[in-house]
Design an enzyme around this catalytic site. Structure first.
Site, mmCIF file in Angstrom:
data_model
loop_
_atom_site.group_PDB
_atom_site.id
_atom_site.type_symbol
_atom_site.label_atom_id
_atom_site.label_comp_id
_atom_site.label_asym_id
_atom_site.label_seq_id
_atom_site.Cartn_x
_atom_site.Cartn_y
_atom_site.Cartn_z
ATOM 1 C CB SER A 216 27.486 21.439 20.571
ATOM 2 O OG SER A 216 26.946 20.231 20.213
ATOM 3 C CB ALA A 217 29.933 17.975 22.866
#
Length: 539
Positions: A216-217
């Site tokens: 994800s991030a």
């Protein structure tokens, strides 16, 4: 999803490193007392970013710093809001928060290291750059990945870094104080990577075989770390390959000028007059206790603090260069390899994170993540939600639209734009390893209902091989078949992946079989990318 690790047994371990000190860690044991891995948690890699160092680039530790101490417990995590975006989710009472959060966690396989040293994965956690921690939780515990019988053994390093407003506040006030004051969280990650390169041989690692990756991030961050190296040949060229799980770059980050509105809103939230000088505003903001800042993040209209285009860590041509193949040429010339992919239900978690509360709020929530002109273009691209008599049904449809936009921008479109750009730049297909995960182990039912399929980050148990969390004996061959190729890639950058076309990916299907299939989302992903590119005049 964020329960503490299961440790069936442990014993102390000691590492005496000349010039650094004596580090006391933890050896994780299986149920029979056999060693699985050695764990050293909470190793400081920078000075505490507190007081006058709040909203400054991380400061390296002085030469000769004595690392002697106990590293058998996780240290503090960056203060953060609580996203209640999963059913029955509660805060983990074992997690402790403090602005002093720049620590590394290191896991080393038990047993004799290879002659050249263990491969190393520098893995950055997810959480929108707003929340998360450096793998303090069960789903990312690599003890079984590093134990005997695992087909993918390597050293794992995960950095704690500044998040949300602590890591990504931007404004002219900060630049007036120091032209380099922005994207603090990215600089934290970079300094942790430099520390790893300098010291990982003392843990048995091969500093010339370091991959950077994330979920994800963390994948977003890993991509920016890779971009930073390729555009800064004067920097140590540490990264040999990249593992990009469920994220890419879909849009040029906001400028510092665009982020000024957010800075002003934060100042006003705490009663700081905007007519004060920059120095006075920063002095007052730095005097606010960290918990007060964290507790008020979700009370802001612009509550999401993301990377900004600062001309330093994030250059103004980043998205353009990915889109038109310029970045791809740099990757081609560097010879690096990338694993890039997704799960089959990225949508659900995005629909439930900061969802719009009304039709009018839809624009605001999308604009929290993307520049205003991009938000307008996206809302014109996607089918509008028709009026409905049932308000609850109408809001559910608005929420679903929001989830579709954001999951495309964060994953489905961004990764396809990246892959297309790599191919444009001449990166050979044998260096691009595309995947999609549709298989979920039975143990995951305790976290998410089966109808949620494999949600965003729901594949962590696969990549980290969470046998101790309940993988069934009959499922183990499925996991090992996937991990075999992954382990080969981590060691050498090469494996027999099976794909032969850009529009194909390797699928771990719901029944546990591995096959190569055509990408049904390819055209739509590129259409979303063209829409964003058009906003910046790139088509």
């Amino acid at each position: 999803m964020y329960e503490s690790p299961i440790i069936l047994g442990s014993k102390p371990c000691t590492l005496n490193i000349p010039g650094m000190g004596v580090l006391h860690g933890l050896t994780v044991l299986d149920e029979n007392g056999k060693e699985k891995c050695h764990r050293f948690t909470g190793i400081r890699y920078a000075k505490p970013p507190v007081g006058k160092l709040r909203w400054r680039r991380p400061v390296t530790l002085e030469d000769g710093y004595d690392y002697s101490g106990d590293y058998n417990q996780f240290k503090t995590i960056c203060p953060q809001p609580f996203y209640n975006n999963r059913k029955n989710q509660v805060r983990n009472p074992d997690f402790k928060y403090d602005e002093d959060c720049l620590f590394l966690n290191i896991w080393v396989p038990a047993g004799e290291k290879p002659a050249e040293g263990w491969p190393v994965l520098y893995f950055i956690h997810g959480g929108w750059l707003q929340v998360g921690n450096p793998l303090h939780y069960r789903q990312c515990d690599p003890q079984d990945l590093q134990a005997d019988g695992s087909p993918a053994k390597f050293i794992l390093v995960s950095p704690g870094h500044r998040l949300n407003l602590f890591g990504f506040l931007a404004g002219k006030e900060l630049l007036e104080e120091d032209p380099k004051s922005s994207n603090f969280g990215f600089w934290d990650q970079r300094l942790g990577l430099e520390w790893t390169y300098k010291h990982i041989e003392s843990f048995g690692g091969n500093k010339e075989n370091i991959a950077v990756g994330g979920i994800s991030a963390g994948s977003y961050s890993a991509l920016f770390q890779l971009i930073y190296e390729t555009y800064h040949p004067e920097a140590n060229q540490i990264i040999k390959r990249a593992l990009l799980l469920s994220n890419g770059l879909s849009v040029q980050p906001k400028s510092v000028e665009e982020s000024q509105i957010q800075f002003n809103e934060l100042a006003q939230k705490f009663g700081i007059p905007l007519e004060l000088s920059s120095a006075e505003k920063l002095e007052k903001l730095r005097a606010i206790p960290f918990q007060d800042l964290a507790d008020n993040i979700l009370n802001l209209r612009l509550h999401t603090f993301r990377a900004v285009t600062d001309g330093d860590f994030v250059n103004p041509n980043t998205f353009k260069d990915i889109y038109d193949g310029t970045f791809g040429k740099r990757i081609r010339d560097s010879g690096r390899e990338l694993i890039i992919g997704e799960v089959n239900n990225e949508h659900s978690i995005y629909a439930n994170t900061n969802p719009p509360k009304s039709k009018e709020d839809l624009f605001n929530q999308v604009n929290n993540y993307y520049p205003e002109k991009v938000t307008k273009a996206l809302l014109e691209l996607y089918p509008k939600v028709p009026d409905m008599e049932d308000e609850k049904e109408y809001l559910a449809a608005i929420k679903a639209l929001f989830g579709s936009i954001v999951s495309d921008m964060q994953v489905y479109a961004s990764t396809r734009v990246l892959i297309n750009g790599l191919v444009k730049g001449g990166v050979p297909l044998e260096k691009i390893y595309r995947y999609r995960i549709a298989f979920r182990g039975k143990f995951f039912d305790k976290y998410e209902p089966p109808e949620s399929l494999v949600p965003h980050a729901g594949d962590l148990g696969l990549w980290f091989y969470n046998v101790v969390d309940g993988i069934l004996p009959e499922e183990i061959p499925i996991y090992k078949a996937w991990l075999k190729s992954y382990g080969e890639w981590m060691s050498t950058g090469k494996t027999d992946w099976g794909t032969t076309k850009t529009e194909e990916y390797r699928l771990l299907d719901a029944d546990g079989t591995i096959k190569v299939v055509d990408d049904e989302k390819w055209d739509w992903g590129l259409k979303v990318g063209r829409t964003v590119a058009g906003v910046f005049g790139l088509n």
